[in-house]
Design an enzyme around this catalytic site. Structure first.
Site, PDB file in Angstrom:
ATOM      1  N   GLY A  25       7.170 -43.427  -1.192  1.00 28.53           N
ATOM      2  CA  GLY A  25       6.589 -43.215   0.131  1.00 28.53           C
ATOM      3  C   GLY A  25       5.486 -43.396   0.183  1.00 28.53           C
ATOM      4  O   GLY A  25       5.047 -43.927   1.174  1.00 28.53           O
ATOM      5  N   GLU A 185      22.923 -42.365 -17.116  1.00 29.51           N
ATOM      6  CA  GLU A 185      22.119 -43.424 -17.877  1.00 29.51           C
ATOM      7  C   GLU A 185      21.707 -42.896 -19.050  1.00 29.51           C
ATOM      8  O   GLU A 185      21.734 -43.577 -20.111  1.00 29.51           O
ATOM      9  CB  GLU A 185      21.165 -43.768 -16.722  1.00 29.51           C
ATOM     10  CG  GLU A 185      21.817 -44.646 -15.643  1.00 29.51           C
ATOM     11  CD  GLU A 185      20.698 -44.662 -14.410  1.00 29.51           C
ATOM     12  OE1 GLU A 185      21.020 -45.465 -13.593  1.00 29.51           O
ATOM     13  OE2 GLU A 185      19.833 -43.896 -14.396  1.00 29.51           O
ATOM     14  N   ASP A 323      11.552 -37.495  -0.706  1.00 29.93           N
ATOM     15  CA  ASP A 323      12.273 -36.439  -1.408  1.00 29.93           C
ATOM     16  C   ASP A 323      11.867 -35.036  -0.761  1.00 29.93           C
ATOM     17  O   ASP A 323      12.632 -34.040  -1.112  1.00 29.93           O
ATOM     18  CB  ASP A 323      11.929 -36.311  -2.800  1.00 29.93           C
ATOM     19  CG  ASP A 323      12.728 -37.335  -3.642  1.00 29.93           C
ATOM     20  OD1 ASP A 323      13.202 -37.888  -2.921  1.00 29.93           O
ATOM     21  OD2 ASP A 323      12.589 -37.449  -4.988  1.00 29.93           O
ATOM     22  N   GLN A 335      15.022 -45.456  -1.117  1.00 23.92           N
ATOM     23  CA  GLN A 335      15.090 -46.106   0.211  1.00 23.92           C
ATOM     24  C   GLN A 335      14.632 -44.956   1.427  1.00 23.92           C
ATOM     25  O   GLN A 335      14.289 -45.554   2.232  1.00 23.92           O
ATOM     26  CB  GLN A 335      16.522 -46.605   0.420  1.00 23.92           C
ATOM     27  CG  GLN A 335      16.581 -48.122  -0.217  1.00 23.92           C
ATOM     28  CD  GLN A 335      15.526 -49.165   0.262  1.00 23.92           C
ATOM     29  OE1 GLN A 335      14.968 -49.009   1.431  1.00 23.92           O
ATOM     30  NE2 GLN A 335      15.017 -50.067  -0.447  1.00 23.92           N
TER      31      GLN A 335
HETATM   32  C1  LIG Z   1      15.050 -40.215 -13.384  1.00 23.08           C
HETATM   33  C2  LIG Z   1      15.113 -40.652 -11.939  1.00 23.08           C
HETATM   34  C3  LIG Z   1      15.933 -41.551 -11.793  1.00 23.08           C
HETATM   35  C4  LIG Z   1      16.113 -42.002 -10.375  1.00 23.08           C
HETATM   36  N1  LIG Z   1      16.857 -43.136 -10.113  1.00 23.08           N
HETATM   37  C5  LIG Z   1      17.134 -43.606  -8.639  1.00 23.08           C
HETATM   38  C6  LIG Z   1      17.914 -44.606  -8.293  1.00 23.08           C
HETATM   39  O1  LIG Z   1      18.393 -45.287  -9.272  1.00 23.08           O
HETATM   40  N2  LIG Z   1      17.875 -44.921  -7.189  1.00 23.08           N
HETATM   41  C7  LIG Z   1      17.116 -44.313  -5.969  1.00 23.08           C
HETATM   42  O2  LIG Z   1      17.185 -44.859  -4.972  1.00 23.08           O
HETATM   43  N3  LIG Z   1      16.316 -43.175  -6.170  1.00 23.08           N
HETATM   44  C8  LIG Z   1      16.434 -43.063  -7.602  1.00 23.08           C
HETATM   45  N4  LIG Z   1      15.610 -41.696  -7.883  1.00 23.08           N
HETATM   46  C9  LIG Z   1      15.032 -40.988  -6.827  1.00 23.08           C
HETATM   47  C10 LIG Z   1      14.018 -41.642  -6.318  1.00 23.08           C
HETATM   48  O3  LIG Z   1      12.862 -41.984  -7.176  1.00 23.08           O
HETATM   49  C11 LIG Z   1      13.037 -40.705  -5.251  1.00 23.08           C
HETATM   50  O4  LIG Z   1      14.018 -40.616  -4.134  1.00 23.08           O
HETATM   51  C12 LIG Z   1      11.837 -41.339  -4.890  1.00 23.08           C
HETATM   52  O5  LIG Z   1      10.910 -41.568  -5.784  1.00 23.08           O
HETATM   53  C13 LIG Z   1      11.367 -40.384  -3.932  1.00 23.08           C
HETATM   54  O6  LIG Z   1      10.040 -40.830  -3.382  1.00 23.08           O
HETATM   55  P1  LIG Z   1       8.841 -39.995  -2.781  1.00 23.08           P
HETATM   56  O7  LIG Z   1       7.734 -40.757  -2.485  1.00 23.08           O
HETATM   57  O8  LIG Z   1       9.425 -39.167  -1.861  1.00 23.08           O
HETATM   58  O9  LIG Z   1       8.256 -39.378  -4.201  1.00 23.08           O
HETATM   59  P2  LIG Z   1       7.890 -39.803  -5.552  1.00 23.08           P
HETATM   60  O10 LIG Z   1       8.063 -41.132  -5.856  1.00 23.08           O
HETATM   61  O11 LIG Z   1       8.231 -38.581  -6.537  1.00 23.08           O
HETATM   62  O12 LIG Z   1       6.194 -39.646  -5.319  1.00 23.08           O
HETATM   63  C14 LIG Z   1       5.616 -38.479  -5.440  1.00 23.08           C
HETATM   64  C15 LIG Z   1       4.139 -38.832  -5.384  1.00 23.08           C
HETATM   65  O13 LIG Z   1       3.397 -37.767  -5.250  1.00 23.08           O
HETATM   66  C16 LIG Z   1       2.409 -37.372  -6.160  1.00 23.08           C
HETATM   67  N5  LIG Z   1       2.207 -36.028  -6.073  1.00 23.08           N
HETATM   68  C17 LIG Z   1       3.002 -35.016  -6.322  1.00 23.08           C
HETATM   69  N6  LIG Z   1       2.389 -33.774  -6.079  1.00 23.08           N
HETATM   70  C18 LIG Z   1       1.220 -34.213  -5.915  1.00 23.08           C
HETATM   71  C19 LIG Z   1       0.249 -33.296  -5.380  1.00 23.08           C
HETATM   72  N7  LIG Z   1       0.039 -31.815  -5.525  1.00 23.08           N
HETATM   73  N8  LIG Z   1      -1.158 -33.750  -5.040  1.00 23.08           N
HETATM   74  C20 LIG Z   1      -1.147 -35.245  -5.237  1.00 23.08           C
HETATM   75  N9  LIG Z   1      -0.156 -36.163  -5.529  1.00 23.08           N
HETATM   76  C21 LIG Z   1       1.079 -35.344  -5.830  1.00 23.08           C
HETATM   77  C22 LIG Z   1       3.118 -38.024  -7.399  1.00 23.08           C
HETATM   78  O14 LIG Z   1       2.199 -37.906  -8.592  1.00 23.08           O
HETATM   79  C23 LIG Z   1       3.769 -39.275  -7.017  1.00 23.08           C
HETATM   80  O15 LIG Z   1       2.871 -40.303  -6.824  1.00 23.08           O
HETATM   81  C24 LIG Z   1      15.351 -41.183  -9.247  1.00 23.08           C
HETATM   82  C25 LIG Z   1      14.410 -40.307  -9.538  1.00 23.08           C
HETATM   83  C26 LIG Z   1      14.459 -40.000 -10.893  1.00 23.08           C
HETATM   84  C27 LIG Z   1      13.450 -39.029 -11.307  1.00 23.08           C
END
Ligand SMILES: Cc1cc2nc3c(=O)[nH]c(=O)nc-3n(C[C@H](O)[C@H](O)[C@H](O)COP(=O)(O)OP(=O)(O)OC[C@H]3O[C@@H](n4cnc5c(N)ncnc54)[C@H](O)[C@@H]3O)c2cc1C
Length: 498
Positions: A25, A185, A323, A335
């Protein structure tokens, strides 16, 4: 509280966007603002952008951490309107429109006009956080490296034990909790390690006798993929030698094993040193802060109920994506985060250009897939259900597209050739610190902050030392001068010599 770094009343300042998080994101939202008339500050608690779907490959020695976690600063180096700051966000003040972050005792306060919160989710142990000590989750590079150390380390300890004639069954048993894509996996890869990669490397143990168990409370593997693909994945895992235990709730985890309870009340214990927690997610705790201040609802997993345009109720300037959100049962997948943050960026840009608001956010489902082992995967694209080599090739292509950076793509391709065509693993290096540093840090009161001086404390201590040293030297010089002037220097020396 320190003064905001971008005071709102500075004349001629551009619209300030703060983005929390450098995951899917955060990164895609920041990039989508590259042509907008805004300054973007991305604040994240790590310096890298993590490609979480490939964490399990770092844990099992296929890829290096650098290949799935390139530095955010480097990715955004060409985007002139973006800056990256390291810091864990500890507070968001919706009234004052500020974001406060900390790193090693240093506080930063950022003022925003628009905010995109993309802080993701963490592991959930369903209220049993003490399980984490013995069963690491898989959410970060630290987690993956710790697991790599634990998995390869277990084989090493088994070899040592076997040489002494000990029973090493508990060392050669690996339990993965959670039969979602990550658990499947992991279980598949540990089985491949034991049965293929390591089979010739040890002298006293037969790695092919290792027991890999996948446990879940649900009645099927990969529940979101439906019964047919779930059954297919289960039978493929079993062919690899994985024991799949369904309908079993893990009720206890300790250093030597796990305990699970079945629906009929039966309780069973598995003696195992290596446990991996791949069950349950809990949205980032920043969601609670946002909900408390805005009145937005929070669901059981701590996700924030957002408006259909991804804004926080009552705060059109705050977007929450990925998430962390609870909206129309959207899944926690990459996505959703990518499309959501692009939508938020477009809305911010549109507002500045005086455009009408976009229609509500609509997620376009491009499909889901899970890899079971080399040449085996399951995929769901629209109404299509694909299995076997075709699904595996689709997985390969898609991940190559989404890995960030040309460099990482090329090296990942080479490493996949080494692991999938050959039987090698390029990244088997493990260290003691990898395995034990997490527990050691947790024992410090304030974590790593305890290991460094507070801002200013080091300078103050140095200054004090320098002042007292200067005073000492000045006193010594005065004494030397007095001795010389009074003619006592020679006499004293003479007295000492005699
Ligand atoms: C092991 C694993 C396998 C996965 N496999 C898949 C897959 O095959 N296909 C798929 O579509 N999805 C998969 N996912 C899910 C997918 O990775 C997440 O849905 C996605 O990363 C969500 O994006 P996001 O930006 O919401 O959060 P994230 O990508 O988790 O990013 C969160 C960010 O916020 C930062 N952060 C957190 N708390 C703080 C704070 N307090 N202050 C500052 N920064 C902070 C973190 O460091 C990170 O940079 C998987 C997840 C995991 C854990």
């Amino acid at each position: 509280m320190a003064a905001p770094d971008h005071p709102r009343d500075t004349p001629d300042r551009r619209h300030q966007v703060v983005v929390i998080g450098s995951g899917f994101g955060g990164l895609f939202g920041t990039k989508a603002l590259r042509r907008s008339d805004v300054d973007v500050t991305m604040v994240a608690k790590t310096t890298h952008h993590l490609f979480q779907p490939l964490l399990y490959q770092v844990a099992t020695g296929i890829l290096s951490e650098g290949e799935i976690a390139p530095p955010t600063r480097e990715i955004l180096s060409g985007q002139k309107n973006a800056q990256v700051l390291l810091g864990e966000v500890t507070g968001v003040d919706l009234e004052a429109r500020t974001v406060t972050s900390h790193v090693l005792g240093r506080e930063t306060v950022l003022a925003y006009d628009s905010l995109i919160v993309a802080a993701g989710a963490g592991q959930s142990y369903f209220g049993n956080d003490h399980f984490a000590e013995f069963a690491p989750g898989m959410k970060s590079i630290d987690d993956a490296l710790e697991l790599r150390g634990r998995i390869f380390g277990a084989f090493e300890m088994a070899e040592l034990g076997a040489q002494r004639g000990d029973n090493v069954d508990h060392l050669l048993t690996f339990v993965v909790v959670g039969a979602g894509p990550t658990g499947v996996e992991m279980a598949g890869q540990i089985a491949e390690l034991a049965h293929r990669t390591l089979k010739r490397d040890f002298r006293s143990i037969n790695t092919r006798t290792a027991r890999v168990v996948l446990v879940d409370a649900a009645p099927q593997v990969l529940p979101p993929f439906g019964q047919k693909l779930g059954d297919k994945a289960k039978s493929e895992l079993e062919k690899l030698g994985v024991e799949v235990v369904l309908g079993a709730m893990v009720t206890d985890v300790d250093e030597r094993g796990i305990e699970m309870k079945f629906k009929d009340g039966r309780v069973e214990r598995i003696n195992t040193v290596t446990k991996i927690w791949a069950a349950g997610v809990q949205a980032n705790k920043l969601g609670k802060t946002l909900a408390e201040q805005s009145g937005a609802p929070l669901d059981r997993a701590g996700r924030v109920g957002v408006n259909p345009d991804l804004t926080l109720p009552g705060h059109p300037e705050v977007f929450v994506v990925g998430d962390m959100i609870s909206l129309d049962n959207l899944p926690g997948v990459a996505q959703v985060a990518i499309q959501g943050s692009k939508y938020a960026a477009k809305e911010i840009d549109g507002r500045l250009k005086g455009k009408a608001p976009q229609p509500p956010f609509k997620y376009f489902d491009k499909g889901s897939m899970a890899i079971i082992s080399r040449f085996r995967a399951v995929a769901m694209v629209g109404k299509l259900r694909i299995t076997g080599v075709v699904a595996w090739l689709m997985w390969l292509g898609l991940h190559l597209v989404y890995i960030t950076g040309f460099k990482s793509r090329v090296t990942a391709l080479i490493r996949w050739a080494v692991s999938f065509i050959g039987r090698g693993r390029s990244e088997r290096t493990t260290t003691e610190q990898q395995i034990f540093a997490r527990s050691a840090l947790a024992r410090l009161k304030r974590g790593a902050t305890d290991l460094v001086s507070q801002p200013g404390a080091y300078d103050a201590a140095r200054e004090l030392l320098e002042t007292s040293r200067r005073e000492e030297l000045e006193a010594q010089a005065a004494e030397e001068a007095r001795l010389t002037d009074s003619g006592q220097r020679g006499a004293n020396l003479g007295e000492k010599v005699s």
